[in-house]
Design an enzyme around this catalytic site. Structure first.
Site, PDB file in Angstrom:
ATOM      1  N   HIS A  77      -7.377   0.938  -6.308  1.00  0.00           N
ATOM      2  CA  HIS A  77      -7.613   0.107  -5.119  1.00  0.00           C
ATOM      3  C   HIS A  77      -8.324  -1.186  -5.564  1.00  0.00           C
ATOM      4  CE1 HIS A  77      -7.857  -1.039  -1.092  1.00  0.00           C
ATOM      5  NE2 HIS A  77      -8.649  -0.133  -0.575  1.00  0.00           N
TER       6      HIS A  77
ATOM      7  N   ASP B  42     -17.154   7.528  -0.931  1.00  0.00           N
ATOM      8  CA  ASP B  42     -15.859   7.382  -0.255  1.00  0.00           C
ATOM      9  C   ASP B  42     -15.533   8.732   0.385  1.00  0.00           C
ATOM     10  OD1 ASP B  42     -13.324   6.538   0.546  1.00  0.00           O
ATOM     11  OD2 ASP B  42     -12.418   6.690  -1.451  1.00  0.00           O
TER      12      ASP B  42
ATOM     13  N   CYS C 173     -16.225   1.955   0.981  1.00  0.00           N
ATOM     14  CA  CYS C 173     -15.025   1.145   1.223  1.00  0.00           C
ATOM     15  C   CYS C 173     -14.571   1.230   2.681  1.00  0.00           C
ATOM     16  CB  CYS C 173     -13.905   1.593   0.299  1.00  0.00           C
ATOM     17  SG  CYS C 173     -13.528   3.345   0.434  1.00  0.00           S
TER      18      CYS C 173
ATOM     19  N   ARG D  50       0.878  -1.179   0.000  1.00  0.00           N
ATOM     20  CA  ARG D  50       0.000   0.000   0.000  1.00  0.00           C
ATOM     21  C   ARG D  50       0.907   1.217   0.000  1.00  0.00           C
ATOM     22  NH1 ARG D  50      -5.193   1.651   3.533  1.00  0.00           N
ATOM     23  NH2 ARG D  50      -6.032   0.232   1.971  1.00  0.00           N
TER      24      ARG D  50
ATOM     25  N   ARG E 143     -13.463  -8.327   1.998  1.00  0.00           N
ATOM     26  CA  ARG E 143     -12.046  -8.071   1.733  1.00  0.00           C
ATOM     27  C   ARG E 143     -11.228  -9.322   2.062  1.00  0.00           C
ATOM     28  NH1 ARG E 143     -10.001  -2.925   1.689  1.00  0.00           N
ATOM     29  NH2 ARG E 143      -8.114  -3.992   1.005  1.00  0.00           N
TER      30      ARG E 143
ATOM     31  N   GLN F 276     -10.176  -3.691  -3.084  1.00  0.00           N
ATOM     32  CA  GLN F 276     -11.439  -3.164  -2.587  1.00  0.00           C
ATOM     33  C   GLN F 276     -12.570  -3.439  -3.583  1.00  0.00           C
ATOM     34  OE1 GLN F 276     -12.204  -1.515   0.418  1.00  0.00           O
ATOM     35  NE2 GLN F 276     -14.240  -1.939  -0.379  1.00  0.00           N
TER      36      GLN F 276
END
Ligand code: CP
Ligand code: NVA
Length: 323
Positions: free
Chosen positions: A143, A238, A278, A116, A306, A146
């Site tokens: 991402h 988000d 998310c 990440r 996830r 996700q």
């Protein structure tokens, strides 16, 4: 109902990494989802699946995380392997050692790397210079893990992708970029509603438009939240300021105010629309408590997924024979 297993039978998974969903075909995405459902079911029945026994995943973080860190660490353990958490500040990467050398060195010790970070180029270079699978755990522009969890959640609730519309209300960021790609790969319509100046990057919109031609889906980017929201089956938002944009928080709060997902805006979606985020979420900013904690919200199923999709990704990329 779309049969993911039937659609990926006899299918050999050939990917070496997960850098961006754009590298994956619809069948490869279906394969990840089918494997996720299989692992999820086994886990629920307490059936062990030590597919990655003795294998190690290095997890490099240069940004904060709750879900990604915990789900990868728990996920690799459930697959019989070991997760090695590497905060970039504690390794030489944080003191300027090159990605190239880091990739080559880590490849001598571990069987996979999850990272990440900020720059997508660093993720690409890890894959280029290393010799083990690399998984993108979020960059400034993508991402993918996700979005695979989001697709699994949508599949579980709606049973299909084509004929559905996802409305993403908010910032044109890493999550909306990957949604643009993910939705158009599997044939779901996507509508982005964002303030002027906060649209997703034009080359990613073009990529999505190109995908949509083969998957028979539609892509729309509008500065009207209501227009984006109309008749949506899935409503997604988000944070207004992503990691790294903390200095812009005040100005973004002003610019994004008309794009808050509240009950009034939500009412433009279909009656049976579901809400996704998310996470982390900030109630009272991008979404009201009424919506995110309401009966149409699936955020915790989404967060749980996830774990299942990332186990599937690790199993497919780091296991034997991509099965
Ligand atoms: N959604 C997500 O990636 O959460 P974390 O930042 O907590 O990992
Ligand atoms: N867009 C957010 C996603 C967090 C999971 C960020 O990058 O901070």
């Amino acid at each position: 109902m779309l049969d993911l297993k039937a659609n990926t039978k006899e299918f050999i998974f050939k990917q070496s990494h997960l850098l961006s969903l754009q590298d994956y075909t619809k069948e490869e995405i279906y394969k990840v989802l089918a494997k996720s459902l299989e692992l999820k079911e086994e886990h629920a029945k307490n059936i062990p699946h030590p597919i990655l026994e003795g294998k190690t995943l290095a997890m490099i973080f240069t940004k904060s995380s709750t879900r990604t860190r915990v789900s990868f660490e728990v996920g690799i353990k459930q697959l019989g392997g070991y997760g090695l958490f590497l905060n970039s500040n504690d390794i030489q990467l944080g003191r300027g050692e090159s990605i190239e050398d880091t990739a080559k060195v880590l490849s001598r010790y571990v069987d996979g790397i999850m990272i990440r970070t900020y720059d997508q180029v660093d993720v690409l270079n890890l894959a280029k210079y290393g010799s083990v699978p690399v998984i993108n755990g979020l960059t400034d522009i993508y991402h993918p893990c996700q979005i695979l969890a989001d697709l699994l959640t949508i599949y579980e609730v709606k049973g299909r992708f084509s004929g559905l519309k996802l409305a993403y209300i908010g910032d044109g960021n890493n999550v909306s970029n990957s949604l643009l790609i993910g939705c158009t790969k599997v044939g779901m319509d996507i509508s982005i509603g964002c303030p002027k100046g906060y649209e997703p990057c034009s080359d990613i919109v073009s990529m999505a438009m190109k995908n949509s031609k083969t998957s028979y889906s539609k892509v729309k980017v509008t500065n009207s939240a209501i227009e984006a929201m109309k008749d949506a089956d899935i409503v997604y938002t988000d944070v207004w300021a992503s990691m790294g944009q903390e200095a812009e928080e005040a100005i973004r709060e002003r610019d994004f105010a008309p794009f808050q997902v509240n009950s009034k805006l939500f009412s433009y979606a279909k009656d049976d629309a579901i809400f996704l985020h998310c996470l982390p979420a900030y109630r009272g900013r991008e979404v009201t408590a009424e919506v995110i904690d309401g009966p149409q919200s699936y955020i915790f199923d989404e967060a749980e997924n996830r774990l299942h999709v990332q186990k599937a990704i690790m199993a497919l990329l780091m296991g034997e024979g991509g099965s």
